[in-house]
Design a protein around this motif. Structure first.
Motif, PDB file in Angstrom:
ATOM      1  N   HIS A  21       0.862  -1.193   0.000  1.00  0.00           N
ATOM      2  CA  HIS A  21       0.000   0.000   0.000  1.00  0.00           C
ATOM      3  C   HIS A  21       0.897   1.241   0.000  1.00  0.00           C
ATOM      4  CE1 HIS A  21      -2.567  -3.215   1.563  1.00  0.00           C
ATOM      5  NE2 HIS A  21      -3.597  -2.514   1.143  1.00  0.00           N
ATOM      6  N   PRO A  22       1.499   1.565  -1.113  1.00  0.00           N
ATOM      7  CA  PRO A  22       2.486   2.654  -1.165  1.00  0.00           C
ATOM      8  C   PRO A  22       1.916   4.035  -0.873  1.00  0.00           C
ATOM      9  CG  PRO A  22       1.969   1.852  -3.371  1.00  0.00           C
ATOM     10  CD  PRO A  22       1.341   0.895  -2.421  1.00  0.00           C
ATOM     11  N   ARG A  23       0.604   4.201  -0.905  1.00  0.00           N
ATOM     12  CA  ARG A  23       0.018   5.523  -0.667  1.00  0.00           C
ATOM     13  C   ARG A  23      -0.567   5.654   0.739  1.00  0.00           C
ATOM     14  NH1 ARG A  23      -4.268   6.258  -3.821  1.00  0.00           N
ATOM     15  NH2 ARG A  23      -4.384   4.080  -4.479  1.00  0.00           N
ATOM     16  N   VAL A  24      -0.228   4.717   1.609  1.00  0.00           N
ATOM     17  CA  VAL A  24      -0.686   4.776   2.998  1.00  0.00           C
ATOM     18  C   VAL A  24       0.525   4.896   3.916  1.00  0.00           C
ATOM     19  CG1 VAL A  24      -1.945   3.591   4.836  1.00  0.00           C
ATOM     20  CG2 VAL A  24      -2.721   3.376   2.460  1.00  0.00           C
ATOM     21  N   SER A  25       0.445   5.766   4.901  1.00  0.00           N
ATOM     22  CA  SER A  25       1.510   5.901   5.907  1.00  0.00           C
ATOM     23  C   SER A  25       0.971   5.495   7.274  1.00  0.00           C
ATOM     24  CB  SER A  25       2.040   7.341   5.955  1.00  0.00           C
ATOM     25  OG  SER A  25       1.004   8.238   6.311  1.00  0.00           O
ATOM     26  N   VAL A  26       1.878   5.098   8.155  1.00  0.00           N
ATOM     27  CA  VAL A  26       1.499   4.633   9.490  1.00  0.00           C
ATOM     28  C   VAL A  26       2.284   5.405  10.540  1.00  0.00           C
ATOM     29  CG1 VAL A  26       1.473   2.668  11.089  1.00  0.00           C
ATOM     30  CG2 VAL A  26       0.913   2.313   8.660  1.00  0.00           C
ATOM     31  N   ASP A  27       1.594   5.950  11.515  1.00  0.00           N
ATOM     32  CA  ASP A  27       2.215   6.594  12.674  1.00  0.00           C
ATOM     33  C   ASP A  27       2.155   5.577  13.813  1.00  0.00           C
ATOM     34  OD1 ASP A  27       3.133   8.181  14.703  1.00  0.00           O
ATOM     35  OD2 ASP A  27       1.372   9.484  14.788  1.00  0.00           O
ATOM     36  N   LEU A  28       3.307   4.983  14.166  1.00  0.00           N
ATOM     37  CA  LEU A  28       3.373   3.922  15.169  1.00  0.00           C
ATOM     38  C   LEU A  28       4.073   4.448  16.416  1.00  0.00           C
ATOM     39  CD1 LEU A  28       3.006   0.876  15.857  1.00  0.00           C
ATOM     40  CD2 LEU A  28       5.297   0.518  14.896  1.00  0.00           C
ATOM     41  N   GLN A  29       3.409   4.348  17.574  1.00  0.00           N
ATOM     42  CA  GLN A  29       3.985   4.825  18.827  1.00  0.00           C
ATOM     43  C   GLN A  29       3.781   3.803  19.926  1.00  0.00           C
ATOM     44  OE1 GLN A  29       2.973   8.886  19.952  1.00  0.00           O
ATOM     45  NE2 GLN A  29       2.452   9.382  17.850  1.00  0.00           N
ATOM     46  N   GLU A  30       4.757   3.713  20.833  1.00  0.00           N
ATOM     47  CA  GLU A  30       4.674   2.791  21.966  1.00  0.00           C
ATOM     48  C   GLU A  30       3.999   3.471  23.151  1.00  0.00           C
ATOM     49  OE1 GLU A  30       7.578   0.296  25.041  1.00  0.00           O
ATOM     50  OE2 GLU A  30       8.445   1.520  23.448  1.00  0.00           O
ATOM     51  N   ARG A  31       3.073   2.760  23.772  1.00  0.00           N
ATOM     52  CA  ARG A  31       2.385   3.227  24.977  1.00  0.00           C
ATOM     53  C   ARG A  31       2.111   2.019  25.872  1.00  0.00           C
ATOM     54  NH1 ARG A  31       3.544   7.341  22.916  1.00  0.00           N
ATOM     55  NH2 ARG A  31       2.316   9.227  22.579  1.00  0.00           N
ATOM     56  N   THR A  32       1.747   2.270  27.115  1.00  0.00           N
ATOM     57  CA  THR A  32       1.309   1.170  27.969  1.00  0.00           C
ATOM     58  C   THR A  32      -0.079   0.728  27.524  1.00  0.00           C
ATOM     59  OG1 THR A  32       0.216   2.590  29.610  1.00  0.00           O
ATOM     60  CG2 THR A  32       2.580   2.174  29.904  1.00  0.00           C
ATOM     61  N   SER A  33      -0.446  -0.490  27.896  1.00  0.00           N
ATOM     62  CA  SER A  33      -1.738  -1.028  27.460  1.00  0.00           C
ATOM     63  C   SER A  33      -2.899  -0.196  27.989  1.00  0.00           C
ATOM     64  CB  SER A  33      -1.868  -2.482  27.911  1.00  0.00           C
ATOM     65  OG  SER A  33      -0.945  -3.303  27.218  1.00  0.00           O
ATOM     66  N   VAL A  34      -2.786   0.277  29.229  1.00  0.00           N
ATOM     67  CA  VAL A  34      -3.852   1.110  29.793  1.00  0.00           C
ATOM     68  C   VAL A  34      -4.001   2.400  28.997  1.00  0.00           C
ATOM     69  CG1 VAL A  34      -4.546   2.445  31.822  1.00  0.00           C
ATOM     70  CG2 VAL A  34      -3.620   0.143  32.100  1.00  0.00           C
ATOM     71  N   GLU A  35      -2.880   3.020  28.644  1.00  0.00           N
ATOM     72  CA  GLU A  35      -2.923   4.261  27.862  1.00  0.00           C
ATOM     73  C   GLU A  35      -3.523   4.017  26.485  1.00  0.00           C
ATOM     74  OE1 GLU A  35       0.934   6.690  29.662  1.00  0.00           O
ATOM     75  OE2 GLU A  35       1.233   5.228  28.055  1.00  0.00           O
ATOM     76  N   ILE A  36      -3.207   2.868  25.883  1.00  0.00           N
ATOM     77  CA  ILE A  36      -3.726   2.568  24.546  1.00  0.00           C
ATOM     78  C   ILE A  36      -5.243   2.435  24.574  1.00  0.00           C
ATOM     79  CG2 ILE A  36      -3.718   0.889  22.667  1.00  0.00           C
ATOM     80  CD1 ILE A  36      -0.822   0.192  23.532  1.00  0.00           C
ATOM     81  N   ALA A  37      -5.759   1.694  25.563  1.00  0.00           N
ATOM     82  CA  ALA A  37      -7.209   1.519  25.659  1.00  0.00           C
ATOM     83  C   ALA A  37      -7.904   2.864  25.845  1.00  0.00           C
ATOM     84  CB  ALA A  37      -7.535   0.574  26.811  1.00  0.00           C
ATOM     85  N   ASP A  38      -7.337   3.720  26.693  1.00  0.00           N
ATOM     86  CA  ASP A  38      -7.927   5.051  26.906  1.00  0.00           C
ATOM     87  C   ASP A  38      -7.868   5.885  25.635  1.00  0.00           C
ATOM     88  OD1 ASP A  38      -8.498   4.438  29.525  1.00  0.00           O
ATOM     89  OD2 ASP A  38      -6.740   5.462  30.363  1.00  0.00           O
ATOM     90  N   ALA A  39      -6.753   5.794  24.909  1.00  0.00           N
ATOM     91  CA  ALA A  39      -6.606   6.566  23.668  1.00  0.00           C
ATOM     92  C   ALA A  39      -7.613   6.112  22.610  1.00  0.00           C
ATOM     93  CB  ALA A  39      -5.183   6.426  23.136  1.00  0.00           C
ATOM     94  N   LEU A  40      -7.855   4.812  22.530  1.00  0.00           N
ATOM     95  CA  LEU A  40      -8.853   4.305  21.589  1.00  0.00           C
ATOM     96  C   LEU A  40     -10.235   4.841  21.924  1.00  0.00           C
ATOM     97  CD1 LEU A  40      -7.652   0.608  21.265  1.00  0.00           C
ATOM     98  CD2 LEU A  40      -7.972   2.172  19.339  1.00  0.00           C
ATOM     99  N   ARG A  41     -10.593   4.790  23.190  1.00  0.00           N
ATOM    100  CA  ARG A  41     -11.917   5.275  23.578  1.00  0.00           C
ATOM    101  C   ARG A  41     -12.063   6.778  23.352  1.00  0.00           C
ATOM    102  NH1 ARG A  41     -11.704   0.835  27.451  1.00  0.00           N
ATOM    103  NH2 ARG A  41     -10.259   2.011  28.766  1.00  0.00           N
ATOM    104  N   ALA A  42     -10.937   7.511  23.446  1.00  0.00           N
ATOM    105  CA  ALA A  42     -10.967   8.960  23.230  1.00  0.00           C
ATOM    106  C   ALA A  42     -10.858   9.326  21.758  1.00  0.00           C
ATOM    107  CB  ALA A  42      -9.829   9.621  24.011  1.00  0.00           C
ATOM    108  N   GLY A  43     -10.631   8.341  20.892  1.00  0.00           N
ATOM    109  CA  GLY A  43     -10.492   8.622  19.476  1.00  0.00           C
ATOM    110  C   GLY A  43      -9.138   9.165  19.089  1.00  0.00           C
ATOM    111  N   ALA A  44      -8.125   8.975  19.940  1.00  0.00           N
ATOM    112  CA  ALA A  44      -6.794   9.524  19.674  1.00  0.00           C
ATOM    113  C   ALA A  44      -5.952   8.622  18.783  1.00  0.00           C
ATOM    114  CB  ALA A  44      -6.056   9.776  20.986  1.00  0.00           C
TER     115      ALA A  44
END
Length: 320
Positions: free
Chosen positions: A119-142
């Motif tokens: 998929h050459p026209r798609v980019s990915v922003d990948l960041q490391e977080r704790t699992s608790v932070e990830i779940a909260d970020a998903l619910r917040a739409g971040a």
């Protein structure tokens, strides 16, 4: 009130990073230009959006409200772009992924390599977080996609098992613990440890469980990668708790032996989570990630973590 998409994206980046400088960099904008735009937004609204401090910025109630609506608007724009991309070749997609340490070091690199190649026209922003932070970020739409341990609160999220991810103790060959079949964290908590740098998702996870047992782990050295941690253990510097996948991969070259952790929290799965319907290009990344996922189908009618019965796909993407 006239805010353009650049204004909204800039403000959201500043809000998420807690810094005008970092927000400007993420938006590919100079600090002077970013500051001027934010002052213009505050002037238009007649209310402060940010409280400036030496170590960054904090959002006012008005700023938090604006950040919420900015996420909604920009998320809808991304979905529109994904649908229209079906009809043309000029648009690009961007997927925001948050993951824990194991996913970042062991499992996601080959997935992302295959996906980005195809998929050459798609980019990915990948960041490391704790699992608790990830779940909260998903619910917040971040973020769009989260890969995290199933020990986190997954309420309200669509989930699928991504990989089995047990943790294990690694010790130097010939160590006094090497002949043990299993140990608990409480039994080894007073030993000298080798670990990842402060703030890494895995170390935060271990520190949490050590504190629950009234312990604080002592680290002789902290390193940036799991590979380096295992190599340092192999040199006799200390012991470490790492993902079993890494310990298996590095056992011979690093000179370490595995000892099973008997604690319940050490037996875990990585799950891939989303909150809402994804644009087609983001849903394609989900499909790539789940290609080699273990099959873990609950009995008929048993709900998933979000209370919905399991379906064939994780999400139902919009066409395009």
């Amino acid at each position: 009130m006239r805010f353009d998409l650049t204004d909204l994206r800039l403000f959201l980046n500043v809000y998420e990073t807690g810094s005008i400088t970092a927000g400007a960099q993420r938006t590919h904008m100079t600090l002077a230009s970013a500051s001027e735009r934010i002052r213009g937004m505050e002037g238009t609204l007649g209310v402060a959006l940010l409280l400036r401090a030496h170590r960054g910025v904090e959002s006012t109630p008005a700023g938090r409200t604006l950040a919420h609506h900015a996420r909604v608007v920009l998320g809808q724009i991304d979905r529109m772009r994904g649908e229209l991309d079906h009809y043309g070749q000029g648009l690009k997609g961007h997927v925001r992924v948050l993951c824990n340490t194991t996913a970042l070091t062991e499992h996601l690199p080959p997935v992302l390599g295959d996906f980005l190649r195809d998929h050459p026209r798609v980019s990915v922003d990948l960041q490391e977080r704790t699992s608790v932070e990830i779940a909260d970020a998903l619910r917040a739409g971040a973020c769009d996609i989260g890969v995290l341990a199933d020990s986190a609160d997954l309420q309200g999220l669509h989930t699928r098992v991504f990989r089995h991810d047990p943790l294990t103790l690694v010790v130097p060959r010939g160590h006094a613990l090497a002949n043990r079949r299993s140990v608990t964290l409480a039994e080894v908590a007073d030993a000298d440890f080798v670990g990842l740098i402060e703030g890494s998702a895995l170390q935060e996870h271990l520190a949490h469980h050590a504190r629950r047992g009234g312990k604080m782990l002592s680290y002789r050295v902290r390193l940036r990668g799991v590979d380096d941690v295992c190599k340092m253990v192999g040199r006799g510097v200390g012991i470490a708790i790492v993902p079993r996948a890494a310990a298996v991969r590095l056992g011979r070259t690093a000179g370490v032996q595995r000892v099973a952790l008997a604690d319940d929290w050490a037996t875990r799965d990585l799950v891939l989570c989303v909150r809402d319907t994804l644009p087609a290009y983001a849903d394609a990344l989900v499909s790539y990630a789940l290609r080699n996922a273990p099959v873990k189908t609950p009995p008929a009618g048993e709900p998933l973590a979000d209370g919905r019965a399991e379906t064939t796909s994780l999400t139902r993407s919009r066409p395009g």
